[in-house]
Design a protein around this motif. Sequence first.
Motif, PDB file in Angstrom:
ATOM      1  N   ASP A   2       0.833  -1.188   0.000  1.00 52.28           N
ATOM      2  CA  ASP A   2       0.000   0.000   0.000  1.00 52.28           C
ATOM      3  C   ASP A   2       0.877   1.251   0.000  1.00 52.28           C
ATOM      4  OD1 ASP A   2      -1.971   1.834   0.192  1.00 52.28           O
ATOM      5  OD2 ASP A   2      -2.453   1.445   2.282  1.00 52.28           O
ATOM      6  N   ASN A  42       4.551  -7.644   5.262  1.00 58.11           N
ATOM      7  CA  ASN A  42       4.475  -7.915   3.825  1.00 58.11           C
ATOM      8  C   ASN A  42       5.845  -8.135   3.222  1.00 58.11           C
ATOM      9  OD1 ASN A  42       1.724  -7.748   3.693  1.00 58.11           O
ATOM     10  ND2 ASN A  42       1.695  -5.583   3.143  1.00 58.11           N
TER      11      ASN A  42
ATOM     12  N   ASP B   2      -3.630   1.871  -4.063  1.00 61.08           N
ATOM     13  CA  ASP B   2      -3.134   0.528  -3.815  1.00 61.08           C
ATOM     14  C   ASP B   2      -2.379   0.019  -5.050  1.00 61.08           C
ATOM     15  OD1 ASP B   2      -2.620  -1.945  -2.900  1.00 61.08           O
ATOM     16  OD2 ASP B   2      -4.647  -2.717  -3.091  1.00 61.08           O
ATOM     17  N   GLU B   4      -1.866  -2.971  -5.858  1.00 61.46           N
ATOM     18  CA  GLU B   4      -2.586  -4.078  -6.486  1.00 61.46           C
ATOM     19  C   GLU B   4      -3.616  -3.553  -7.487  1.00 61.46           C
ATOM     20  OE1 GLU B   4      -1.960  -7.355  -6.620  1.00 61.46           O
ATOM     21  OE2 GLU B   4      -0.204  -6.463  -5.681  1.00 61.46           O
ATOM     22  N   ARG B   7      -1.767  -2.598 -10.515  1.00 60.63           N
ATOM     23  CA  ARG B   7      -1.376  -3.794 -11.258  1.00 60.63           C
ATOM     24  C   ARG B   7      -2.564  -4.348 -12.026  1.00 60.63           C
ATOM     25  NH1 ARG B   7       2.852  -6.224  -9.714  1.00 60.63           N
ATOM     26  NH2 ARG B   7       2.568  -5.707  -7.514  1.00 60.63           N
ATOM     27  N   THR B   8      -3.719  -4.291 -11.406  1.00 60.66           N
ATOM     28  CA  THR B   8      -4.927  -4.777 -12.066  1.00 60.66           C
ATOM     29  C   THR B   8      -5.242  -3.929 -13.292  1.00 60.66           C
ATOM     30  OG1 THR B   8      -5.753  -5.473  -9.907  1.00 60.66           O
ATOM     31  CG2 THR B   8      -7.333  -5.345 -11.707  1.00 60.66           C
ATOM     32  N   LEU B  25      -4.464 -12.663 -12.791  1.00 55.83           N
ATOM     33  CA  LEU B  25      -4.173 -12.298 -11.408  1.00 55.83           C
ATOM     34  C   LEU B  25      -4.710 -13.323 -10.413  1.00 55.83           C
ATOM     35  CD1 LEU B  25      -5.049  -8.505 -11.702  1.00 55.83           C
ATOM     36  CD2 LEU B  25      -2.776  -9.519 -11.643  1.00 55.83           C
ATOM     37  N   ARG B  35     -11.902  -3.509  -8.130  1.00 57.77           N
ATOM     38  CA  ARG B  35     -10.607  -2.835  -8.010  1.00 57.77           C
ATOM     39  C   ARG B  35     -10.523  -1.640  -8.951  1.00 57.77           C
ATOM     40  NH1 ARG B  35      -5.905  -7.496  -7.957  1.00 57.77           N
ATOM     41  NH2 ARG B  35      -6.453  -8.511  -5.988  1.00 57.77           N
ATOM     42  N   LEU B  72       4.728   0.168 -10.990  1.00 53.11           N
ATOM     43  CA  LEU B  72       4.938  -1.261 -10.733  1.00 53.11           C
ATOM     44  C   LEU B  72       6.427  -1.589 -10.775  1.00 53.11           C
ATOM     45  CD1 LEU B  72       2.032  -2.938 -12.714  1.00 53.11           C
ATOM     46  CD2 LEU B  72       2.154  -2.260 -10.322  1.00 53.11           C
TER      47      LEU B  72
END
Lengths: 312, 312
Positions: A2, A42, B2, B4, B7-8, B25, B35, B72
């Motif tokens: 995060d 994490n 976030d 993630e 990334r999504t 994923l 997301r 990323l």
Amino acid sequence: MDVEAVRTFVAVSDGGQFRVAADELGVTQQAVSKRIAALERNLGVSLLVRTARGARLSVDGQAFLPHARELLRVASRAVGSVRPGRTALRIDVLNRRTAPATALHAFHRLHPDIELDVVTLPDADVASAVAAVLDGTVDATFRAVATPSGGFAAPIRAAHAIDDRHQLLVGPKHPLANAANLTLPDLRAHRIWMPGMRADTEWGAYYDELGREFGLRIDTVGPSFGVDVLLDELADSAELSTLVGEGSRYLWPESYDLRRIPIVDPTPVYPHSIIWRDDNTHPALAAFLEHLRTMRASAPTVRTWAPAWAEG
Amino acid sequence: MDVEAVRTFVAVSDGGQFRVAADELGVTQQAVSKRIAALERNLGVSLLVRTARGARLSVDGQAFLPHARELLRVASRAVGSVRPGRTALRIDVLNRRTAPATALHAFHRLHPDIELDVVTLPDADVASAVAAVLDGTVDATFRAVATPSGGFAAPIRAAHAIDDRHQLLVGPKHPLANAANLTLPDLRAHRIWMPGMRADTEWGAYYDELGREFGLRIDTVGPSFGVDVLLDELADSAELSTLVGEGSRYLWPESYDLRRIPIVDPTPVYPHSIIWRDDNTHPALAAFLEHLRTMRASAPTVRTWAPAWAEG
DNA sequence: CTACGGAGACAACCGTTGGTTGTGGATCGT
DNA sequence: ACGATCCACAACCAACGGTTGTCTCCGTAG
């Protein structure tokens, strides 16, 4: 991972204490503690060593810190790239392979600090591009060939930006493959293939006029199956040729052995225009427009050709 | 924000459909949908336009995408900087201002692709640094002055890495302030101040021997109040001087007008050694050791001096 | 024109996370 | 030895993120 946790880590690292980081971020000390604990869990390492008077970076924390800062910088740029309240300069191009995209790339390398986003508006016509400039979706748009001379309403401005010099693109078997350069009359005997340039577009009109004026055989008809197909066919053909801009970027396998051959006396040019809002105060926009003017002024002064109606 | 979610977004952008992104994923299509919706809500813009056969980037999405990819990449580097399973090369230095840090910086500029983390182990002595090398906390450590010749146990190796040439640092009022360069005997009449170099350390022994051999007056006694204080006093003094390494990085205000004066015939050098594990297969470590050897080989061949016990 | 297939959105549900307040243990300076 | 300070832990609660099930929409095939 995060981003907020990373921001918290950096805040603790800077402040030296969970408490001050908590104050700075507007949360409680316990929340900071939990965020750091979660981040450490994490990552599987401990980033901070807790002492009686605060927290110190562990070895892993030291290694992580510069990456954490970089992450925050990139995250901030990412949100800055997007409306509302975007800060990055956003320019629309019709196509990422033509001269405007190359010019944007050059501008970016000259001013790496200026945040710049290159986009392609989904609806390609001039009217919707102007609408996008008007409502602030983009700061400027490159349009091809002609701009209505003195034509746009109040806050919209337009200017000739780039005259991209044409080159002939041919495969190794083509009769002109080994020419150092050539003139338009040299092309009379050859077929020039520009698929997808429909006659009712400005591009179609451009090539019509070029062909008429110099007696060339330019086939603008036929569907285009994309650049890759075109390059593939060129590579193998002894007859096909096409026109490309000097500033355009086409990539092909080495084995294709395609050649770009300059055209001179005169050199036909693609005129690209730029359209923007006169009252857009984005400092990077001013810098970019100035860059375009400079580039244009420093271009080699060769004899060029463009249709009379495309002159600005 | 976030990571993630970002990334999504990239996965959807690459795959063109929520479905394939979800498969990639390992989550459900609904999770991807949520997301993306959350990311769009956070940013306040829509990134993707939903169509009957998938999703296409909106203009904001186009602008955001490169930043997302960059995010990323940075995130991946960040986790790679940290144990366990870290991939970045991690080197310990005693001090970020001395020659080893400068050498690391130079190495980084030469190989920007190699991930490199510079850290400072909290416990400064050689034994704990060797322990850190042994347990993999760091890949290598720079240690000052001397290495036990042939001294370390099995997997540990050490080598002379950098001979940092001494320079005299003085303020503008100092009698030697305008010398182009000078020799050690020139320094006999002057006081050289090296606060904080206690006699029981290797550094203390080094300056003791340097002073004895050339009849210099080197004050290694007295507490050090930090580099800033030292520079501040130097700037204003007509008598004080100190020795610094050519490869060291000290910054001071322009108004201080401090001068670095080379010392020749012979040039006393700080010998810095590097300690690493012989069985560490990190490719970047090999590259870095080779870089050090190259740098050392290409250093100017001037007559240097170092204590006999510091020679490798 | 209709029916079908595929894509994404929405709803309901639930475990987990991340925030809060309150409290405890450790350490340093007086 | 005591007080101050700092971080961790516990308990509690709202919000989030994931899942399954279902719906709507659209392009295409028949």
